[in-house]
Design a protein around this motif. Structure first.
Motif, PDB file in Angstrom:
ATOM      1  N   LEU A  62      12.425  30.314  21.649  1.00  0.00           N
ATOM      2  CA  LEU A  62      13.168  30.928  20.592  1.00  0.00           C
ATOM      3  C   LEU A  62      12.462  31.842  19.955  1.00  0.00           C
ATOM      4  CD1 LEU A  62      15.330  27.853  19.502  1.00  0.00           C
ATOM      5  CD2 LEU A  62      16.240  29.865  20.746  1.00  0.00           C
ATOM      6  N   THR A  63      11.097  31.700  19.613  1.00  0.00           N
ATOM      7  CA  THR A  63      10.494  32.488  18.810  1.00  0.00           C
ATOM      8  C   THR A  63      10.133  33.991  19.761  1.00  0.00           C
ATOM      9  OG1 THR A  63       9.325  30.530  17.688  1.00  0.00           O
ATOM     10  CG2 THR A  63       8.575  32.760  17.365  1.00  0.00           C
ATOM     11  N   THR A  64       9.832  33.528  21.047  1.00  0.00           N
ATOM     12  CA  THR A  64       9.500  34.699  21.871  1.00  0.00           C
ATOM     13  C   THR A  64      10.784  35.454  21.965  1.00  0.00           C
ATOM     14  OG1 THR A  64       8.035  33.327  23.069  1.00  0.00           O
ATOM     15  CG2 THR A  64       8.559  35.243  23.990  1.00  0.00           C
ATOM     16  N   LEU A  65      11.868  34.790  22.192  1.00  0.00           N
ATOM     17  CA  LEU A  65      13.082  35.542  22.242  1.00  0.00           C
ATOM     18  C   LEU A  65      13.500  36.488  21.143  1.00  0.00           C
ATOM     19  CD1 LEU A  65      16.098  33.668  24.001  1.00  0.00           C
ATOM     20  CD2 LEU A  65      14.603  35.553  24.986  1.00  0.00           C
ATOM     21  N   THR A  66      13.301  35.919  20.095  1.00  0.00           N
ATOM     22  CA  THR A  66      13.784  36.902  18.980  1.00  0.00           C
ATOM     23  C   THR A  66      13.091  38.246  18.906  1.00  0.00           C
ATOM     24  OG1 THR A  66      12.328  35.513  17.505  1.00  0.00           O
ATOM     25  CG2 THR A  66      14.495  35.142  17.315  1.00  0.00           C
ATOM     26  N   LEU A  67      11.697  37.953  19.480  1.00  0.00           N
ATOM     27  CA  LEU A  67      11.014  39.440  19.208  1.00  0.00           C
ATOM     28  C   LEU A  67      11.507  40.377  20.340  1.00  0.00           C
ATOM     29  CD1 LEU A  67       8.136  39.880  18.713  1.00  0.00           C
ATOM     30  CD2 LEU A  67       7.885  40.672  20.962  1.00  0.00           C
ATOM     31  N   SER A  68      12.271  40.183  21.321  1.00  0.00           N
ATOM     32  CA  SER A  68      12.928  41.130  22.135  1.00  0.00           C
ATOM     33  C   SER A  68      14.317  41.150  22.016  1.00  0.00           C
ATOM     34  CB  SER A  68      12.737  40.921  23.692  1.00  0.00           C
ATOM     35  OG  SER A  68      13.315  39.671  23.949  1.00  0.00           O
ATOM     36  N   GLN A 104      21.089  31.617  25.997  1.00  0.00           N
ATOM     37  CA  GLN A 104      20.961  30.347  26.791  1.00  0.00           C
ATOM     38  C   GLN A 104      20.474  30.671  28.112  1.00  0.00           C
ATOM     39  OE1 GLN A 104      24.531  28.709  28.265  1.00  0.00           O
ATOM     40  NE2 GLN A 104      23.378  27.517  29.532  1.00  0.00           N
ATOM     41  N   GLN A 105      20.918  31.479  29.096  1.00  0.00           N
ATOM     42  CA  GLN A 105      20.453  31.955  30.231  1.00  0.00           C
ATOM     43  C   GLN A 105      18.981  32.220  30.092  1.00  0.00           C
ATOM     44  OE1 GLN A 105      22.763  33.762  33.001  1.00  0.00           O
ATOM     45  NE2 GLN A 105      24.740  32.599  32.378  1.00  0.00           N
ATOM     46  N   ARG A 106      18.701  33.358  29.337  1.00  0.00           N
ATOM     47  CA  ARG A 106      17.388  33.551  29.090  1.00  0.00           C
ATOM     48  C   ARG A 106      16.365  32.375  28.971  1.00  0.00           C
ATOM     49  NH1 ARG A 106      16.305  38.920  25.882  1.00  0.00           N
ATOM     50  NH2 ARG A 106      14.246  38.624  26.703  1.00  0.00           N
ATOM     51  N   LEU A 107      16.630  31.590  27.990  1.00  0.00           N
ATOM     52  CA  LEU A 107      15.984  30.425  27.839  1.00  0.00           C
ATOM     53  C   LEU A 107      15.658  29.442  28.888  1.00  0.00           C
ATOM     54  CD1 LEU A 107      17.259  29.235  24.339  1.00  0.00           C
ATOM     55  CD2 LEU A 107      15.092  29.912  24.872  1.00  0.00           C
ATOM     56  N   ARG A 135      15.922  30.538  32.224  1.00  0.00           N
ATOM     57  CA  ARG A 135      15.309  31.359  33.338  1.00  0.00           C
ATOM     58  C   ARG A 135      13.822  31.776  32.842  1.00  0.00           C
ATOM     59  NH1 ARG A 135      19.686  35.388  36.333  1.00  0.00           N
ATOM     60  NH2 ARG A 135      21.293  33.992  36.282  1.00  0.00           N
ATOM     61  N   GLU A 136      13.865  32.358  31.729  1.00  0.00           N
ATOM     62  CA  GLU A 136      12.338  33.261  31.637  1.00  0.00           C
ATOM     63  C   GLU A 136      11.709  31.840  31.029  1.00  0.00           C
ATOM     64  OE1 GLU A 136      13.287  36.611  29.153  1.00  0.00           O
ATOM     65  OE2 GLU A 136      15.011  37.072  30.312  1.00  0.00           O
ATOM     66  N   HIS A 137      12.305  31.026  30.415  1.00  0.00           N
ATOM     67  CA  HIS A 137      11.279  30.031  29.652  1.00  0.00           C
ATOM     68  C   HIS A 137      11.520  28.637  30.118  1.00  0.00           C
ATOM     69  CE1 HIS A 137      10.091  33.014  26.521  1.00  0.00           C
ATOM     70  NE2 HIS A 137      11.360  33.367  26.606  1.00  0.00           N
ATOM     71  N   ASP A 138      12.153  28.522  31.532  1.00  0.00           N
ATOM     72  CA  ASP A 138      12.329  27.250  32.058  1.00  0.00           C
ATOM     73  C   ASP A 138      12.722  26.110  31.276  1.00  0.00           C
ATOM     74  OD1 ASP A 138      12.454  26.006  34.686  1.00  0.00           O
ATOM     75  OD2 ASP A 138      10.413  25.449  34.388  1.00  0.00           O
ATOM     76  N   MET A 139      13.881  26.445  30.071  1.00  0.00           N
ATOM     77  CA  MET A 139      14.217  25.226  29.133  1.00  0.00           C
ATOM     78  C   MET A 139      15.052  24.431  29.682  1.00  0.00           C
ATOM     79  SD  MET A 139      12.542  25.165  26.252  1.00  0.00           S
ATOM     80  CE  MET A 139      10.897  25.597  26.922  1.00  0.00           C
ATOM     81  N   ASP A 140      15.175  23.235  29.689  1.00  0.00           N
ATOM     82  CA  ASP A 140      16.205  22.456  29.876  1.00  0.00           C
ATOM     83  C   ASP A 140      16.771  21.900  28.669  1.00  0.00           C
ATOM     84  OD1 ASP A 140      17.201  21.536  32.538  1.00  0.00           O
ATOM     85  OD2 ASP A 140      15.714  20.244  32.795  1.00  0.00           O
TER      86      ASP A 140
END
Lengths: 400, 601
Positions: free
Chosen positions: B315-321, B353-356, B358-363
């Motif tokens: 989530l922290t990485t996502l908030t950057l972009s 949700q989808q970026r988490l 796909r890009e971060h492989d979060m379940d």
């Protein structure tokens, strides 16, 4: 036409390493895919058509046997498709060829052939018996004409009885009947009726299957289209219980989920599958399990022929399980058997030496009453049988 | 380059009106990208963007255009085209002097176009109307030009007519950008001031900062200061987008480019910040962007408890972009530790949700979105709640207030009746209706935001056969007779499944939720009773029957691998579930609180 010997000679110069021969004695399965008609519930690989070149098929099959069939197999099973669809001379060629390659007549304690009422003649039954087949499995499915029609079986109840007559006349001591229960609208009383008639005719083994709608089959498609009303789950459970009741009353044992036999009449070839043993399968779509590696042939006549003739019987797929997954697989398969699994035997078979990862799984299921133990063995009690898959899948990939 | 030869612009357009195609064509016509390197929609470089055909993140590209023997630098700053991404649009517009208002000449003006055009007008941008897809047989450029005048109030008589697909008129658009859009006003000789317009994280190079140079110049090796975050960095590399990153020595006032300094800490870069030279004196900060307005909230919980820290990192990485995303840790009785996230809207939520995943492989498990309610307590205090679970006991508060959205819907006139009905069914108050042209109408309603996220949008889309478009603004809060709809699974209250609903529809919604849960929750080895309740009163109940039969009839040598894989897959399917008590609840059940029928994708 390519002769079987040619294919064998052609293979060594290919890059694809030819399949390694399984140890002497390994059980052999032979898949004979041809059928008069494709039954809509069937999801085995089968081919309907008069145009196929059956002689050429036998050439390829024998070529594959030359490369891969084990010497002196303990058991052989001819499945399909419909093995009895072949003509008597073709059956003779097949059996004589296999005898030349494997020498099964002096090694195999059990040689089973599946056959269907519409194509099993007395002549074929006698011929097969003379060539070492000692057990027949007859695809009767039902003796109710309406049910046979729903299953699109190409035979009548009378033809089924005539086929059984041929089996008996030919002198088979061991024969089995395949029955299916659960067709839409089938009366519950048919289950008892079918089983009793077949037993009265002398069957010592019955496979009683609940009708399954397998994705990809025509029957599944009709179901999804709403072409008929399937039986509900309560009724299916009632069917299972009814079949077991009738078979127990008649003195047969339920040795596997769908398989019943009088003492000593169990199918030894099939027992080996559930004990997670090794076997070699030849013919299109046939699977093999040799020293922990599972392989399978292509589900296409053309591709299978090329794999056999041009690539030294190269399998279409292959998988080798890690010991821990093999252990899970052993439990999953073994729990289909009434005798269940011996944990120590399972570990030895899977070559697993660490602490047993199935133990917590077993404990949980024992607590839920879905497993029981007797002496060294763990098995599914009568009350849990209808949940065999649920129980079995708890053991798969136990390390994950 | 001399600022007089620079033009900074963006393109405002509705989804599918051809913005990315026009951008592609501009790059091709000017030779920015060679024809053989073109892949459709160059600017949308996130997988998700290309898949959905919409732009999520603003992107930038520099184009050089020759006109009357002179070379101009045109900086296109791409903007997202969906209602949820207004915040990103505002950021893009801040860095421009003009905007192309691109309208599909066969479709007409859509609600989103109007909303973004107003944002551009507010930002004092020069607006150039452009009619796209004039090559289509059923295009109606004259009528659409009239719609632009009626809905936005700008002169569209000379609107350019183009076909981004064939390239017709694209060169003229480039000429008009040079003619009509004013050059940036900054002076390259002044001290440096640059606006941070965006930032993306690159695994190898750290954070890449997108800059619009307002005054002065920046060179490699310059040591700069970020005024908002109070950080100092050295310019390791600077460059421009063409559209791939191209390293250059210097960026001048008016230009758009990037800045790399091996910045690893995510907190060091804030979009809207002002960059100046380190130790520069008396620099005034540029006006920052308005903070994003979060419309909906939902919780994310990791499926395996060990993933909590991983989810925080992602989530922290996502908030950057995606600086509009906001999150804070929460705890749920049923689901354990997770994060409550604030989103701009429903699409934004789905994309996060989808970026988490796909890009971060979060379940993870995501709860149904909810709006922010205000609670006026008996003590006189007013609190905000972001989840139904946080609602205090009814005897402790005076009033429950919900956010109201003013929605503006544009539809062909034959759908007016349908729209009226959908709005009334969602507790809408009619405000006004205007004809934009002979057969297009704008209808304005006030509707509770909660209704909007419930299934209003799905209903509007299906009711108007996809022709209706909508845009909304929050207008304030209103008290209403709202109650908490509790959901009880196997005797346990599951807060993550509860919702706040209007009293009048509570029973029906309760029955819907329970009926959907009955379908979504798999059968167990025991019966699972489901109940919906308001306070202590049970308003709906159903039972998931125990699973009694799960057995394969045939399993022989040829079946083993296939059947084992099938069972393994069934077993794996359980990973995206959460156990509450001894009941396993799959992800989709948590969304069953939304919508009347099956949730459409």
């Amino acid at each position: 036409m390519r002769q079987s010997g040619d294919a064998h000679c052609a293979s060594p110069d290919l890059i694809n390493s030819p399949a390694k021969r399984a140890p002497k004695g390994t059980p052999l399965y032979v898949h004979l895919p041809f059928c008069v008609h494709k039954c809509p519930y069937c999801d085995f690989f089968s081919i309907v058509g008069q145009n196929e070149d059956h002689e050429k098929f036998l050439d390829t099959l024998l070529a594959e046997a030359e490369i891969r069939a084990p010497r002196s197999p303990r058991t052989i099973f001819f499945g399909g498709g419909t093995p009895s669809y072949f003509t008597a001379p073709q059956l003779e060629r097949l059996l004589a060829g296999l005898e030349r390659i494997t020498g099964y007549r002096s090694s195999a304690e059990e040689v089973t052939a599946e056959c269907n009422p519409e194509s099993l003649s007395l002549e074929k039954a006698i011929l097969m018996r003379e060539l070492g087949v000692n057990r027949l499995s007859v695809g009767i499915q039902s003796l109710n004409p309406a049910t046979l029609k729903f299953y699109e079986r190409p035979h009548s109840p009378e033809e089924a009885l005539a086929a059984v007559d041929a089996v008996r006349t030919a002198g088979y001591e061991r024969w089995s009947a395949d029955l299916i229960h659960g067709a839409p609208g089938e009366p519950l009383s048919d289950i008892e009726h079918n089983i009793r008639q077949v037993l009265d005719l002398g069957a010592s083994h019955i496979s009683a299957y609940g009708l399954t709608y397998e994705p990809g089959t025509p029957l599944y498609a009709s179901l999804k289209k709403g072409a008929f009303e399937p039986q509900d789950e309560d009724r299916e459970l009632e069917n299972l219980a009814e079949a077991r009741r009738v078979l127990f009353d008649a003195g047969l044992n339920a040795y596997e989920v769908s398989n019943f036999a009088t003492n000593g009449q169990e199918c030894r070839h099939n027992l080996n599958y559930w004990r997670n043993g090794g076997y070699v399968g030849i013919g299109p779509s046939a699977a093999s399990h040799v020293e922990g590696t599972r392989t399978g042939n292509a589900r296409s006549l053309g591709r299978w022929s090329r794999d056999v003739l041009d690539k030294g019987a190269k399998p279409a797929w292959s998988e080798t399980l890690e010991p821990i997954d093999r252990l899970g697989e052993t439990w999953w398969l073994g729990l289909r058997l009434a005798v269940g699994v011996d944990p120590a035997e399972a570990r030895a078979l899977a070559k697993w030496e660490g602490p047993d990862p199935t133990e917590p799984i077993r404990e949980r299921l024992l607590e839920q009453g879905l497993l029981k133990t007797m002496e060294n063995r763990t098995y599914i009690p009568e009350s849990g049988l209808a949940l065999t898959d649920y129980i079995g899948k708890q053991f798969l990939s136990p390390g994950a | 380059m001399d600022p007089k030869h620079i033009r900074n612009f963006s393109i405002i357009a509705h989804i599918d009106h051809g913005k990315s195609t026009l951008a592609d064509r501009m790059m091709e016509v000017t030779g920015t990208v060679k024809a053989r390197d073109m892949k459709a929609q160059l600017l949308d470089d996130m997988d998700l963007e290309r898949e959905r055909g919409i732009t999520i993140k603003a992107r930038a590209v520099t184009i050089f255009h020759e006109k009357d023997g002179e070379t101009y630098m045109l900086n296109l700053i791409d903007t997202p085209g969906h209602v949820d991404f207004n915040y990103e649009v505002e950021k893009s517009l801040q860095a421009c002097e003009g905007a192309l208002l691109l309208v599909d000449a066969s479709q007409g003006v859509e609600a989103q176009t109007v909303a973004n055009a107003y944002l551009a007008i507010e930002a004092n941008l020069e607006i150039l109307p452009v009619l796209n897809k004039v090559d289509l047989q059923h295009s109606r450029p004259d009528e659409i030009a009239e719609e632009i005048e009626n809905s936005i109030g700008i002169d569209a008589t000379d609107a350019l007519r183009v076909s981004a697909k064939t390239g017709l008129g694209v060169k003229e658009v480039l000429d008009e950008i040079v003619n009509k859009i004013p050059p940036p006003s900054g002076d390259p000789l002044d001290p440096l001031r640059a606006l941070v317009i965006d930032a993306v994280y690159d695994e190898f190079r750290g954070i890449i900062v997108y800059l619009r140079i307002v005054d002065g110049t920046i060179k490699e090796r310059d040591v700069v200061y970020l005024m908002g975050t109070d950080k100092v960095f050295e310019a390791v590399e600077i460059g421009r987008f063409s559209p791939k990153m191209v390293r250059i020595n210097v960026l001048h006032a008016g230009e758009v480019g990037y800045f790399i300094s091996n910045i690893k800490s995510l907190g060091d870069v804030r979009i809207g910040d002002t960059m100046c030279m380190n130790k520069a004196k008396g620099i005034e900060m540029l006006p920052g962007y308005a903070p994003p307005l979060h419309m909906v909230y939902a919780d994310f919980y990791p499926t395996a408890s060990g993933d909590f820290e991983g989810l925080r990192e992602a989530l922290t990485t996502l908030t950057l972009s995606d600086s509009s995303l906001d999150f804070e840790p929460v705890t749920s009785d049923a689901l354990g530790f997770g994060f409550r996230c604030g989103f701009l809207g429903l699409l934004h939520m789905e994309i996060v949700q989808q970026r988490l995943e796909r890009e971060h492989d979060m379940d993870m498990i995501q709860t149904a979105p909810t709006v922010t309610y205000k609670v006026r307590m008996k003590s006189g205090e007013e609190i905000e709640i972001h989840s139904p679970g946080a609602l205090p006991d009814p005897d402790k508060f005076e009033e429950l207030l919900e956010p109201i959205a003013r929605i503006s819907i544009m539809v062909p006139s034959e759908y007016v009746g349908v729209v009226m009905q959908i709005s009334v069914e969602h507790r809408g108050d009619y405000i006004r209706q205007e004809y934009l042209s002979r057969n297009r109408v704008q209808i304005v309603f006030d509707v509770p935001l909660a209704e909007l996220i419930y299934d209003f949008y799905d209903k509007l889309k299906s009711g108007t056969k996809g022709y209706g478009t909508l845009n909304y603004d929050l207008t304030g809060y209103r008290a209403d007779n709202l109650v908490k709809l509790r959901v009880i699974v196997n005797g346990k209250d599951v807060d993550a499944l509860s919702s706040i609903v209007h009293f009048d529809v509570a029973e029906r919604r309760g029955r819907n939720v329970i009926a959907k849960l009955r379908k979504d929750i798999p059968r167990h080895q025991f019966e699972v009773p489901l109940q919906a309740a308001i306070g202590g009163r049970i308003i709906a109940r159903e039972t998931i029957r125990a699973m009694r039969k799960d057995v394969t009839a045939k399993c022989y040598g040829g079946d083993i691998t296939r059947k084992r894989k099938l069972l393994e897959k069934q077993k794996k399917g359980k990973r995206r579930m959460r156990s509450i008590g001894n009941v396993e609840i799959p992800q989709k059940a948590f969304l069953s609180v939304l919508g009347e029928g099956e949730k459409k994708k």
